[in-house]
Each structure stands twice: as structure tokens, then as C-alpha cells.
Design a protein around this motif. Structure first.
Motif, short mmCIF file in Angstrom:
data_model
loop_
_atom_site.label_atom_id
_atom_site.label_comp_id
_atom_site.label_asym_id
_atom_site.label_seq_id
_atom_site.Cartn_x
_atom_site.Cartn_y
_atom_site.Cartn_z
N SER A 46 0.81 -1.21 0.00
CA SER A 46 0.00 0.00 0.00
C SER A 46 0.84 1.26 0.00
N GLN A 47 2.09 1.16 0.48
CA GLN A 47 2.96 2.32 0.53
C GLN A 47 3.84 2.43 -0.71
N ARG A 48 4.12 1.29 -1.36
CA ARG A 48 4.94 1.33 -2.57
C ARG A 48 4.11 1.73 -3.77
N PHE A 49 4.74 2.39 -4.73
CA PHE A 49 4.06 2.73 -5.98
C PHE A 49 4.30 1.56 -6.92
N CYS A 50 3.29 0.69 -7.03
CA CYS A 50 3.40 -0.51 -7.85
C CYS A 50 2.00 -0.89 -8.33
N LEU A 51 1.92 -1.83 -9.25
CA LEU A 51 0.64 -2.22 -9.80
C LEU A 51 -0.28 -2.80 -8.74
N GLY A 52 0.28 -3.61 -7.82
CA GLY A 52 -0.53 -4.22 -6.78
C GLY A 52 -1.29 -3.22 -5.93
N ARG A 53 -0.74 -2.05 -5.78
CA ARG A 53 -1.37 -1.01 -4.97
C ARG A 53 -2.71 -0.57 -5.57
N PHE A 54 -2.85 -0.67 -6.90
CA PHE A 54 -4.05 -0.16 -7.56
C PHE A 54 -4.92 -1.29 -8.13
N ALA A 55 -4.61 -2.53 -7.77
CA ALA A 55 -5.31 -3.67 -8.37
C ALA A 55 -6.81 -3.66 -8.08
N ALA A 56 -7.22 -3.08 -6.96
CA ALA A 56 -8.63 -3.09 -6.59
C ALA A 56 -9.42 -1.94 -7.21
N SER A 57 -8.75 -1.05 -7.93
CA SER A 57 -9.43 0.12 -8.49
C SER A 57 -9.26 0.18 -10.00
N ASP A 58 -10.32 -0.15 -10.73
CA ASP A 58 -10.26 -0.07 -12.20
C ASP A 58 -10.07 1.36 -12.66
N ASP A 59 -10.60 2.33 -11.91
CA ASP A 59 -10.42 3.74 -12.28
C ASP A 59 -8.95 4.13 -12.24
N ASP A 60 -8.25 3.68 -11.19
CA ASP A 60 -6.82 4.00 -11.08
C ASP A 60 -6.02 3.28 -12.17
N VAL A 61 -6.37 2.03 -12.42
CA VAL A 61 -5.70 1.26 -13.47
C VAL A 61 -5.88 1.95 -14.82
N ARG A 62 -7.10 2.41 -15.09
CA ARG A 62 -7.38 3.11 -16.35
C ARG A 62 -6.59 4.42 -16.43
N PHE A 63 -6.48 5.12 -15.33
CA PHE A 63 -5.74 6.39 -15.31
C PHE A 63 -4.26 6.18 -15.59
N TYR A 64 -3.67 5.17 -14.94
CA TYR A 64 -2.23 4.98 -15.03
C TYR A 64 -1.78 4.16 -16.23
N THR A 65 -2.69 3.37 -16.82
CA THR A 65 -2.25 2.48 -17.91
C THR A 65 -3.10 2.56 -19.17
N ARG A 66 -4.25 3.20 -19.12
CA ARG A 66 -5.21 3.28 -20.23
C ARG A 66 -5.92 1.95 -20.48
N PHE A 67 -5.58 0.88 -19.75
CA PHE A 67 -6.35 -0.35 -19.85
C PHE A 67 -7.67 -0.13 -19.12
N VAL A 68 -8.77 -0.57 -19.73
CA VAL A 68 -10.08 -0.20 -19.22
C VAL A 68 -10.37 -0.81 -17.85
N THR A 69 -9.80 -1.97 -17.56
CA THR A 69 -9.94 -2.59 -16.24
C THR A 69 -8.64 -3.31 -15.87
N TYR A 70 -8.54 -3.66 -14.59
CA TYR A 70 -7.39 -4.45 -14.13
C TYR A 70 -7.38 -5.82 -14.82
N SER A 71 -8.56 -6.39 -15.05
CA SER A 71 -8.65 -7.69 -15.72
C SER A 71 -8.12 -7.60 -17.15
N HIS A 72 -8.44 -6.51 -17.85
CA HIS A 72 -7.90 -6.30 -19.20
C HIS A 72 -6.38 -6.27 -19.17
N LEU A 73 -5.85 -5.54 -18.21
CA LEU A 73 -4.38 -5.41 -18.12
C LEU A 73 -3.74 -6.77 -17.85
N MET A 74 -4.32 -7.54 -16.91
CA MET A 74 -3.73 -8.82 -16.57
C MET A 74 -3.88 -9.83 -17.71
#
Length: 360
Positions: A46-74
């Protein structure tokens, strides 16, 4: 020796209840240690800036990677992860053009981040446009390491995604042809150019080469082809901004893919009829005439409604914020790889361009 010590029985064993109690205490301590270890790991993530920190938030994943959901990215990660074991890493000795090949099965790379977080760093750079210095602070690594990760992943994804055939056959295009194209059923590809603003070179000669009269700024220019149903099927290399649309079209290599039974749909500035072996759908223009006929007006409006989707597709590419600002000359050595990867990723990151066009 007194009588008390003589009567002591050194061979006696603990009572069974005492043994069970000690074992239970040991098991409780083990569970508590495991719980605390998991808590420490969760706090660390939760303190590190890494993908795992945002895995529960599709909005954050979309903001940081442009993938529409975490599932899409994975899902995309599962496609490229096997090839990443043989990735060629750019080394510190770039001046000597040396590289480090990671061993198959290795969990880490030449630096401290896990491969999936290296990929995440690259996507944050591409999608949010964060500078290398900012990324170094966020990921707690050296700025030179950030630079090497970005270059490594740009080259890797350029190679992996570039090896996938995106040009579609006539049969494939027709099988997915939207109803909106029923008046233009032989359309194979909708074509447009896009320009990326770049830093002005100090050399007057270079300035004249990359200066775009259309944008009144120094730019890189590329050509994108879209299938009628919305998928990117052609991406050219980037050229100096001074090149004309027609010249870029000729140099891009797309002409060799076209056949007599096909048709292309272009903007009115693409006067390429003499360059292609196929039909050209293009909005009518006045030239020296005072006005267009009623049929020409209807056709122009019809083509314009269809061509707007290639403009929307290009906007998806430019949602990668790295291209939303003036590109520094310091990354021109890898800009072609970065741009091509951004274009090819659009086919994986998003849902259909027009939901009504999507077919099961």
C-alpha cells in the motif's frame, strides 16, 4: 547432598496436558507471526508505488495504464509474460551498445523491480506522461534505471506487438463490416495522418525538416489505418512534419497491401488516386467550382460521418499523455517505438470503438 535432592526424580516426563498446552501456544504463535507477516506485506504494497497497490481500483488502473480494467491489463500481461523471460535489457554501457539478456525463469531483472512493475512503470510513463525524474521518486529507483526500463520495454513491446499481423484480409474485413458502411462495402481501410509536436531543434536545417506548415510547429507525422469496424490495422513509422500527406502515404508501405478489389477511405487532402491500384472514397471538394452538386454534398456528409471514427481512434492513441505535450528531443531515439507501441496497444486496452459495431 541433602534428602530433598536425593528424592528428585530426573526421569519423570511432563504431563500430557502440559505438552498439549505448549503445542497449542506454539501453533498460536506461528499463526500470529503469519498474520503479522501478511500485514507487513500489505502495508508495504500500500505504501509502494506498484501495480498491486491499484489492483482493486479499475479507475486507477485506467488512469495509469489506459487499460479499461485491471482484468484487461492482466489478460494482456498473460499474453506477453512468457516472452518477457527472454527480454533484452538495455545495460548501463549503452554507449558500447551492450545488452543484458535475462535468464529464462528469472523472477527479477537487472534492476530491483519485478517484471510486472517494470511494465507498469513503462505504462505510467506512456499513459500519464510522467517524467523520468518523477518516476524515479515514485518507484524509489535511480533515474538512469528508469531510463533503461523505458527503453527496454519500448523495444520489447515494439518487437512483440509488431510481430502480430494486424492487417486484415478482405474476407475478414467484410465479415465484420458495420451496417453504417453498407454504401461503401468494399472499404478495406480508413486512413488519416496525425502529428506529434516536438521540441524545436537548434539546427536551422533540422527545423526546416520537422516544421509543419499545417500545425505551424515542429512535429513528427505518422499515418494510421483503421478497419471499418474500428480496429487499427496499419501504423506507419514517424516522419518529419514537413512531409506531405501524399508523400507519407507513398513511403509508409501501405500501397503494397492494397489490391484492385479493395477501396480506401481518405480525407479530401489525400490526392492519392494515381498511387493506388484500388478505389478511393474521398469527400468532394470545390477546387475551381463555385458549389458542389446535391449528390456530392450527400456523399461528403456520409463519408465525413464515417471518417470521424478514425479521428476518435487517433484520440485514443493521444490519450497516452506522453504525446499530449511537446516531445523532448532527448527521446527522439526511441520515439518511433513509443508511438508504434501506443498505437498497437489501443487494440488491447479498450472496448469497441462503437459498441453497436461489436459482434459476438
Amino acid at each position: 547432598m541433602d534428602a530433598q535432592h536425593l528424592e528428585q526424580d530426573y526421569c519423570s516426563v511432563p504431563e500430557p496436558a502440559a505438552v498439549d498446552n505448549a503445542l497449542n501456544q506454539t501453533e498460536d504463535l506461528r499463526k500470529e507471526v503469519d498474520r503479522l507477516r501478511r500485514q507487513v506485506e500489505e502495508l508495504s504494497v500500500s505504501q509502494r508505488f506498484c501495480l498491486g497497490r491499484f489492483a482493486a481500483s479499475d479507475d486507477d488502473v485506467r488512469f495509469y495504464t489506459r487499460f479499461v480494467t485491471y482484468s484487461h491489463l492482466m489478460a494482456f500481461w498473460k499474453l506477453i509474460e512468457p516472452a518477457s523471460h527472454n527480454m533484452i535489457h538495455v545495460s548501463r554501457a549503452r554507449a558500447r551498445a551492450t545488452t543484458i539478456r535475462s535468464e529464462a525463469g528469472t523472477t527479477g531483472s537487472a534492476w530491483s523491480l519485478q517484471p510486472i512493475d517494470e511494465f507498469f512503470l513503462f505504462m505510467v510513463h506512456l499513459s500519464v506522461g510522467l517524467t523520468q525524474r518523477d518516476l524515479a521518486h515514485r518507484f524509489n529507483i535511480h533515474q538512469s534505471t528508469v531510463s533503461r526500463i523505458i527503453t527496454t520495454w519500448a523495444n520489447f513491446l515494439y518487437t512483440v506487438l509488431g510481430s502480430v499481423r494486424i492487417w486484415m484480409s478482405e474476407e475478414e474485413v467484410k465479415a465484420h463490416l458495420p451496417n453504417e458502411f453498407q454504401d461503401y462495402p468494399d472499404t478495406q481501410v480508413v486512413i488519416d495522418c496525425t502529428e506529434l509536436r516536438c521540441q524545436t531543434p537548434s539546427s536551422l536545417l533540422l527545423q526546416s525538416e520537422v516544421f509543419s506548415t499545417y500545425k505551424s510547429h515542429c512535429t513528427f507525422k505518422g499515418l494510421i489505418g483503421m478497419a471499418p469496424h474500428g480496429a487499427i490495422t496499419f501504423v506507419s513509422s514517424l516522419y518529419a512534419g514537413s512531409v506531405s500527406d501524399k508523400e507519407l502515404f507513398k513511403q509508409s508501405g501501405i500501397v503494397s497491401l492494397l489490391k484492385p478489389g479493395m477501396a480506401i477511405m481518405v480525407d479530401k487532402g489525400f490526392l492519392v488516386d494515381d498511387c493506388v491500384p484500388c478505389k478511393v472514397y474521398r469527400p468532394a471538394y470545390l477546387s475551381k467550382r463555385e458549389q458542389m452538386s446535391a449528390d456530392e454534398v450527400r456523399e461528403t456528409q456520409s463519408i465525413a460521418r464515417l471518417r470521424v471514427h478514425v479521428e476518435r481512434l487517433i484520440r485514443r492513441v493521444k490519450q497516452h499523455k506522453l504525446f499530449d505535450t511537446v516531445i523532448p528531443l532527448s527521446i527522439t531515439g526511441s520515439i518511433n517505438q513509443l508511438y508504434t507501441v501506443a498505437c498497437l496497444l489501443v487494440n488491447y486496452q479498450n472496448g469497441p470503438l462503437v459498441k453497436a459495431w461489436a459482434k459476438d
